[in-house]
Design a protein around this motif. Structure first.
Motif, PDB file in Angstrom:
ATOM      1  N   LYS A   1       0.826  -1.205   0.000  1.00  0.00           N
ATOM      2  CA  LYS A   1       0.000   0.000   0.000  1.00  0.00           C
ATOM      3  C   LYS A   1       0.864   1.260   0.000  1.00  0.00           C
TER       4      LYS A   1
ATOM      5  N   THR B   1       2.189   1.687  -3.627  1.00  0.00           N
ATOM      6  CA  THR B   1       1.172   2.140  -4.587  1.00  0.00           C
ATOM      7  C   THR B   1       0.749   3.577  -4.296  1.00  0.00           C
ATOM      8  N   LYS B   2       0.712   3.951  -3.019  1.00  0.00           N
ATOM      9  CA  LYS B   2       0.359   5.331  -2.667  1.00  0.00           C
ATOM     10  C   LYS B   2       1.435   6.291  -3.155  1.00  0.00           C
TER      11      LYS B   2
ATOM     12  N   THR C   1      -4.322   1.041  -4.167  1.00  0.00           N
ATOM     13  CA  THR C   1      -4.247   1.497  -2.778  1.00  0.00           C
ATOM     14  C   THR C   1      -5.562   1.252  -2.055  1.00  0.00           C
TER      15      THR C   1
END
Length: 306
Positions: A19, A22-23, A262
Protein backbone atom coordinates in the motif's frame (compact mmCIF):
# COMPACT_ATOMS: atom_id res chain seq x y z
CA UNK A 1 -4.46 -21.24 16.38
CA UNK A 2 -1.35 -19.15 17.06
CA UNK A 3 0.09 -20.15 13.69
CA UNK A 4 -3.00 -18.81 11.89
CA UNK A 5 -2.74 -15.50 13.75
CA UNK A 6 0.92 -15.17 12.73
CA UNK A 7 -0.04 -15.80 9.09
CA UNK A 8 -2.64 -13.02 9.21
CA UNK A 9 -0.22 -10.58 10.81
CA UNK A 10 2.44 -11.40 8.22
CA UNK A 11 -0.03 -10.81 5.39
CA UNK A 12 -1.14 -7.51 6.95
CA UNK A 13 2.47 -6.32 7.07
CA UNK A 14 3.01 -7.39 3.47
CA UNK A 15 -0.14 -5.65 2.19
CA UNK A 16 0.70 -2.53 4.21
CA UNK A 17 4.11 -2.36 2.54
CA UNK A 18 2.47 -2.74 -0.88
CA UNK A 19 0.00 0.00 0.00
CA UNK A 20 2.85 2.40 0.78
CA UNK A 21 4.41 1.69 -2.62
CA UNK A 22 1.17 2.14 -4.59
CA UNK A 23 0.36 5.33 -2.67
CA UNK A 24 3.78 6.75 -3.48
CA UNK A 25 3.40 5.80 -7.16
CA UNK A 26 -0.04 7.44 -7.20
CA UNK A 27 1.39 10.70 -5.86
CA UNK A 28 4.30 10.62 -8.32
CA UNK A 29 1.95 10.03 -11.25
CA UNK A 30 -0.33 12.83 -10.06
CA UNK A 31 2.58 15.29 -10.05
CA UNK A 32 3.81 14.16 -13.46
CA UNK A 33 0.42 14.36 -15.13
CA UNK A 34 0.10 18.04 -14.17
CA UNK A 35 3.42 18.81 -15.90
CA UNK A 36 2.38 16.71 -18.92
CA UNK A 37 -0.93 18.59 -19.17
CA UNK A 38 0.92 21.89 -19.28
CA UNK A 39 3.20 20.62 -22.04
CA UNK A 40 0.19 19.45 -24.08
CA UNK A 41 -1.50 22.82 -23.65
CA UNK A 42 1.70 24.59 -24.70
CA UNK A 43 2.32 22.45 -27.81
CA UNK A 44 -1.22 22.30 -29.18
CA UNK A 45 -1.45 25.93 -30.44
CA UNK A 46 1.80 25.53 -32.39
CA UNK A 47 0.59 22.32 -34.04
CA UNK A 48 -2.76 23.96 -34.85
CA UNK A 49 -1.18 27.06 -36.37
CA UNK A 50 1.25 24.97 -38.40
CA UNK A 51 -1.66 22.92 -39.74
CA UNK A 52 -3.39 26.19 -40.57
CA UNK A 53 -0.36 27.42 -42.48
CA UNK A 54 -0.12 24.17 -44.46
CA UNK A 55 -3.82 24.40 -45.25
CA UNK A 56 -3.36 27.96 -46.50
CA UNK A 57 -0.54 26.93 -48.82
CA UNK A 58 -2.39 23.87 -50.10
CA UNK A 59 -5.66 25.69 -50.77
CA UNK A 60 -3.91 28.71 -52.27
CA UNK A 61 -1.96 26.77 -54.89
CA UNK A 62 -2.27 23.85 -57.28
CA UNK A 63 1.06 22.30 -56.28
CA UNK A 64 1.25 18.51 -56.26
CA UNK A 65 3.03 17.60 -53.03
CA UNK A 66 3.19 14.45 -50.82
CA UNK A 67 1.96 16.54 -47.92
CA UNK A 68 -1.41 17.29 -49.51
CA UNK A 69 -1.83 15.13 -52.62
CA UNK A 70 -3.85 11.93 -52.46
CA UNK A 71 -2.29 8.97 -54.27
CA UNK A 72 -4.73 7.49 -56.77
CA UNK A 73 -4.15 3.86 -55.78
CA UNK A 74 -2.22 3.78 -52.47
CA UNK A 75 -0.48 0.46 -51.86
CA UNK A 76 1.65 1.04 -48.78
CA UNK A 77 1.06 2.82 -45.46
CA UNK A 78 3.24 3.57 -42.45
CA UNK A 79 1.70 3.13 -39.00
CA UNK A 80 3.26 4.86 -35.99
CA UNK A 81 2.11 3.24 -32.74
CA UNK A 82 2.78 5.09 -29.47
CA UNK A 83 2.71 2.93 -26.34
CA UNK A 84 4.42 3.08 -22.94
CA UNK A 85 7.80 1.89 -21.74
CA UNK A 86 6.31 0.71 -18.44
CA UNK A 87 3.25 -1.05 -17.14
CA UNK A 88 1.17 -0.43 -13.99
CA UNK A 89 -1.16 1.77 -16.02
CA UNK A 90 -4.28 -0.35 -16.27
CA UNK A 91 -5.40 -0.94 -19.84
CA UNK A 92 -3.51 2.03 -21.30
CA UNK A 93 -1.11 0.13 -23.59
CA UNK A 94 -3.51 -2.68 -24.41
CA UNK A 95 -6.18 -0.19 -25.56
CA UNK A 96 -3.86 1.64 -27.96
CA UNK A 97 -2.45 -1.65 -29.28
CA UNK A 98 -5.99 -2.85 -29.91
CA UNK A 99 -6.71 0.36 -31.86
CA UNK A 100 -3.55 -0.24 -33.92
CA UNK A 101 -4.66 -3.79 -34.68
CA UNK A 102 -8.04 -2.55 -35.88
CA UNK A 103 -6.41 0.09 -38.10
CA UNK A 104 -3.98 -2.48 -39.51
CA UNK A 105 -6.83 -4.81 -40.43
CA UNK A 106 -8.70 -1.94 -42.07
CA UNK A 107 -5.69 -0.88 -44.14
CA UNK A 108 -4.99 -4.45 -45.21
CA UNK A 109 -8.63 -4.84 -46.21
CA UNK A 110 -8.11 -1.82 -48.49
CA UNK A 111 -5.22 -3.66 -50.16
CA UNK A 112 -2.38 -1.75 -48.48
CA UNK A 113 0.79 -3.12 -46.95
CA UNK A 114 1.48 -1.77 -43.49
CA UNK A 115 4.94 -0.79 -42.20
CA UNK A 116 5.01 -0.62 -38.40
CA UNK A 117 6.97 2.00 -36.47
CA UNK A 118 6.74 1.57 -32.69
CA UNK A 119 7.35 3.90 -29.76
CA UNK A 120 7.51 2.28 -26.30
CA UNK A 121 8.65 -1.08 -24.94
CA UNK A 122 5.10 -2.40 -24.57
CA UNK A 123 4.41 -2.08 -28.28
CA UNK A 124 7.85 -3.45 -29.20
CA UNK A 125 7.31 -6.47 -26.93
CA UNK A 126 3.85 -7.08 -28.42
CA UNK A 127 5.16 -7.17 -31.98
CA UNK A 128 8.31 -9.08 -31.03
CA UNK A 129 6.35 -11.82 -29.24
CA UNK A 130 4.22 -12.31 -32.35
CA UNK A 131 7.29 -12.18 -34.59
CA UNK A 132 5.97 -9.26 -36.62
CA UNK A 133 8.29 -7.04 -38.59
CA UNK A 134 8.94 -3.58 -37.18
CA UNK A 135 10.69 -1.10 -39.47
CA UNK A 136 12.00 1.01 -36.61
CA UNK A 137 11.35 1.39 -32.87
CA UNK A 138 12.18 3.84 -30.09
CA UNK A 139 12.14 3.37 -26.32
CA UNK A 140 13.17 5.12 -23.13
CA UNK A 141 11.41 8.50 -23.36
CA UNK A 142 7.66 7.86 -23.30
CA UNK A 143 7.21 9.22 -19.76
CA UNK A 144 8.78 12.59 -20.60
CA UNK A 145 9.24 13.10 -24.37
CA UNK A 146 11.11 16.07 -25.80
CA UNK A 147 10.98 17.74 -29.20
CA UNK A 148 14.32 16.09 -30.01
CA UNK A 149 12.65 12.71 -29.47
CA UNK A 150 9.84 13.73 -31.82
CA UNK A 151 12.39 14.75 -34.48
CA UNK A 152 14.15 11.39 -34.15
CA UNK A 153 10.84 9.56 -34.64
CA UNK A 154 9.72 11.80 -37.49
CA UNK A 155 12.94 11.56 -39.54
CA UNK A 156 12.52 8.01 -40.94
CA UNK A 157 8.79 8.58 -41.45
CA UNK A 158 9.39 11.73 -43.48
CA UNK A 159 12.03 9.88 -45.51
CA UNK A 160 9.57 7.05 -46.19
CA UNK A 161 6.89 9.49 -47.37
CA UNK A 162 9.31 11.19 -49.74
CA UNK A 163 10.45 7.88 -51.30
CA UNK A 164 8.71 5.99 -54.06
CA UNK A 165 6.91 2.83 -52.91
CA UNK A 166 9.15 0.75 -55.17
CA UNK A 167 12.11 1.96 -53.11
CA UNK A 168 10.49 1.21 -49.75
CA UNK A 169 8.47 4.40 -49.46
CA UNK A 170 4.86 4.79 -48.32
CA UNK A 171 1.79 6.54 -49.69
CA UNK A 172 0.18 7.28 -46.32
CA UNK A 173 1.26 7.96 -42.75
CA UNK A 174 -1.04 7.00 -39.88
CA UNK A 175 -0.52 7.50 -36.16
CA UNK A 176 -2.16 5.59 -33.30
CA UNK A 177 -1.90 7.20 -29.89
CA UNK A 178 -3.94 8.02 -26.79
CA UNK A 179 -5.73 11.35 -26.58
CA UNK A 180 -5.80 12.98 -23.16
CA UNK A 181 -9.31 14.28 -22.54
CA UNK A 182 -9.40 14.53 -18.74
CA UNK A 183 -7.89 12.91 -15.66
CA UNK A 184 -10.57 10.23 -15.87
CA UNK A 185 -10.87 9.85 -19.65
CA UNK A 186 -8.16 8.91 -22.15
CA UNK A 187 -9.12 7.56 -25.57
CA UNK A 188 -7.08 5.52 -28.04
CA UNK A 189 -7.34 7.19 -31.46
CA UNK A 190 -5.95 6.76 -34.95
CA UNK A 191 -5.32 9.66 -37.31
CA UNK A 192 -3.91 10.02 -40.80
CA UNK A 193 -1.11 12.57 -40.82
CA UNK A 194 -0.21 12.32 -44.52
CA UNK A 195 -1.56 13.10 -47.00
CA UNK A 196 -3.18 15.90 -45.07
CA UNK A 197 -6.96 15.91 -45.35
CA UNK A 198 -7.65 19.49 -46.41
CA UNK A 199 -11.29 19.42 -45.35
CA UNK A 200 -10.40 18.19 -41.87
CA UNK A 201 -7.45 20.55 -41.63
CA UNK A 202 -9.64 23.47 -42.66
CA UNK A 203 -12.13 22.58 -39.91
CA UNK A 204 -9.33 22.39 -37.33
CA UNK A 205 -7.86 25.66 -38.55
CA UNK A 206 -11.23 27.40 -38.42
CA UNK A 207 -11.78 26.11 -34.90
CA UNK A 208 -8.29 27.21 -33.82
CA UNK A 209 -8.78 30.66 -35.36
CA UNK A 210 -12.36 30.95 -34.02
CA UNK A 211 -13.96 30.96 -37.44
CA UNK A 212 -11.54 33.45 -38.98
CA UNK A 213 -11.27 33.09 -42.76
CA UNK A 214 -7.85 32.14 -44.04
CA UNK A 215 -6.20 35.08 -45.82
CA UNK A 216 -4.76 34.91 -49.33
CA UNK A 217 -1.00 34.49 -49.66
CA UNK A 218 1.75 34.98 -52.18
CA UNK A 219 4.47 32.34 -51.93
CA UNK A 220 8.18 32.99 -52.27
CA UNK A 221 10.09 31.36 -53.84
CA UNK A 222 7.20 28.94 -54.63
CA UNK A 223 4.37 27.05 -52.97
CA UNK A 224 6.23 23.77 -53.50
CA UNK A 225 9.32 25.09 -51.70
CA UNK A 226 7.15 26.32 -48.85
CA UNK A 227 5.52 22.90 -48.54
CA UNK A 228 8.95 21.23 -48.64
CA UNK A 229 9.96 23.40 -45.69
CA UNK A 230 6.70 22.85 -43.81
CA UNK A 231 6.57 19.06 -44.29
CA UNK A 232 9.12 18.11 -41.59
CA UNK A 233 7.85 20.79 -39.22
CA UNK A 234 4.28 19.62 -39.63
CA UNK A 235 5.10 15.93 -39.02
CA UNK A 236 7.42 16.71 -36.10
CA UNK A 237 4.90 18.97 -34.39
CA UNK A 238 2.06 16.49 -34.74
CA UNK A 239 4.20 13.62 -33.47
CA UNK A 240 5.46 15.72 -30.57
CA UNK A 241 1.91 16.64 -29.61
CA UNK A 242 0.90 12.97 -29.87
CA UNK A 243 3.83 11.93 -27.64
CA UNK A 244 2.83 14.51 -25.05
CA UNK A 245 -0.81 13.44 -25.20
CA UNK A 246 0.28 9.82 -24.73
CA UNK A 247 2.55 10.72 -21.80
CA UNK A 248 -0.23 12.65 -20.04
CA UNK A 249 -2.65 9.78 -20.67
CA UNK A 250 -0.17 7.24 -19.31
CA UNK A 251 0.42 9.20 -16.11
CA UNK A 252 -3.32 9.67 -15.61
CA UNK A 253 -3.89 5.94 -16.17
CA UNK A 254 -1.09 5.10 -13.73
CA UNK A 255 -2.54 7.42 -11.10
CA UNK A 256 -5.97 5.85 -11.50
CA UNK A 257 -4.58 2.30 -11.39
CA UNK A 258 -2.43 3.01 -8.33
CA UNK A 259 -5.33 4.68 -6.52
CA UNK A 260 -7.44 1.60 -7.20
CA UNK A 261 -4.60 -0.62 -5.94
CA UNK A 262 -4.25 1.50 -2.78
CA UNK A 263 -7.99 1.33 -2.11
CA UNK A 264 -7.96 -2.43 -2.64
CA UNK A 265 -5.02 -2.76 -0.24
CA UNK A 266 -6.91 -0.81 2.42
CA UNK A 267 -9.94 -3.07 2.02
CA UNK A 268 -7.72 -6.17 2.22
CA UNK A 269 -6.03 -4.87 5.37
CA UNK A 270 -9.44 -4.31 6.99
CA UNK A 271 -10.54 -7.82 6.01
CA UNK A 272 -7.32 -9.40 7.29
CA UNK A 273 -7.55 -7.38 10.51
CA UNK A 274 -11.04 -8.72 11.15
CA UNK A 275 -9.84 -12.27 10.52
CA UNK A 276 -6.82 -11.72 12.78
CA UNK A 277 -9.07 -10.36 15.53
CA UNK A 278 -11.39 -13.33 15.18
CA UNK A 279 -8.43 -15.72 15.34
CA UNK A 280 -7.06 -13.91 18.40
CA UNK A 281 -10.46 -14.03 20.08
CA UNK A 282 -10.75 -17.73 19.35
CA UNK A 283 -7.25 -18.26 20.73
CA UNK A 284 -8.11 -16.38 23.94
CA UNK A 285 -11.37 -18.31 24.28
CA UNK A 286 -9.51 -21.59 23.85
CA UNK A 287 -6.89 -20.58 26.44
CA UNK A 288 -9.61 -19.63 28.94
CA UNK A 289 -11.39 -22.92 28.31
CA UNK A 290 -8.14 -24.82 28.89
CA UNK A 291 -7.48 -22.91 32.13
CA UNK A 292 -11.03 -23.49 33.40
CA UNK A 293 -10.83 -27.16 32.42
CA UNK A 294 -7.47 -27.56 34.15
CA UNK A 295 -8.72 -25.85 37.30
CA UNK A 296 -11.81 -28.06 37.33
CA UNK A 297 -9.71 -31.20 36.87
CA UNK A 298 -7.38 -30.10 39.69
CA UNK A 299 -10.34 -29.42 41.97
CA UNK A 300 -11.82 -32.85 41.22
CA UNK A 301 -8.44 -34.53 41.91
CA UNK A 302 -8.09 -32.67 45.21
CA UNK A 303 -11.60 -33.60 46.28
CA UNK A 304 -10.95 -37.28 45.47
CA UNK A 305 -7.78 -37.41 47.55
CA UNK A 306 -9.62 -35.96 50.55
Amino acid sequence: MGAKLRVYKRRIRSVSATKKITKAMEMIAASRVVKAQRQVAASTPYASELTRAVTAVATGSNTQHPLTTEVENPTRAALLLITSDRGLAGGYSSNVIKAAEQLTERLKAEGKEVDAYIVGRKGVSYYSFRERKVVESWTGFTDSPTYADAKAVAAPLIAAVQKDTAEGGVDELHIVTTEFISMMTQTAIDDRLLPLSLDKAAEESAEASKGEILPLFDFEPSAEDVLDALLPRYVESRIYNALLQAAASKHAATRRAMKSATDNAEELIKSLSRLANAARQAEITQEISEIVGGASALADATAGSD
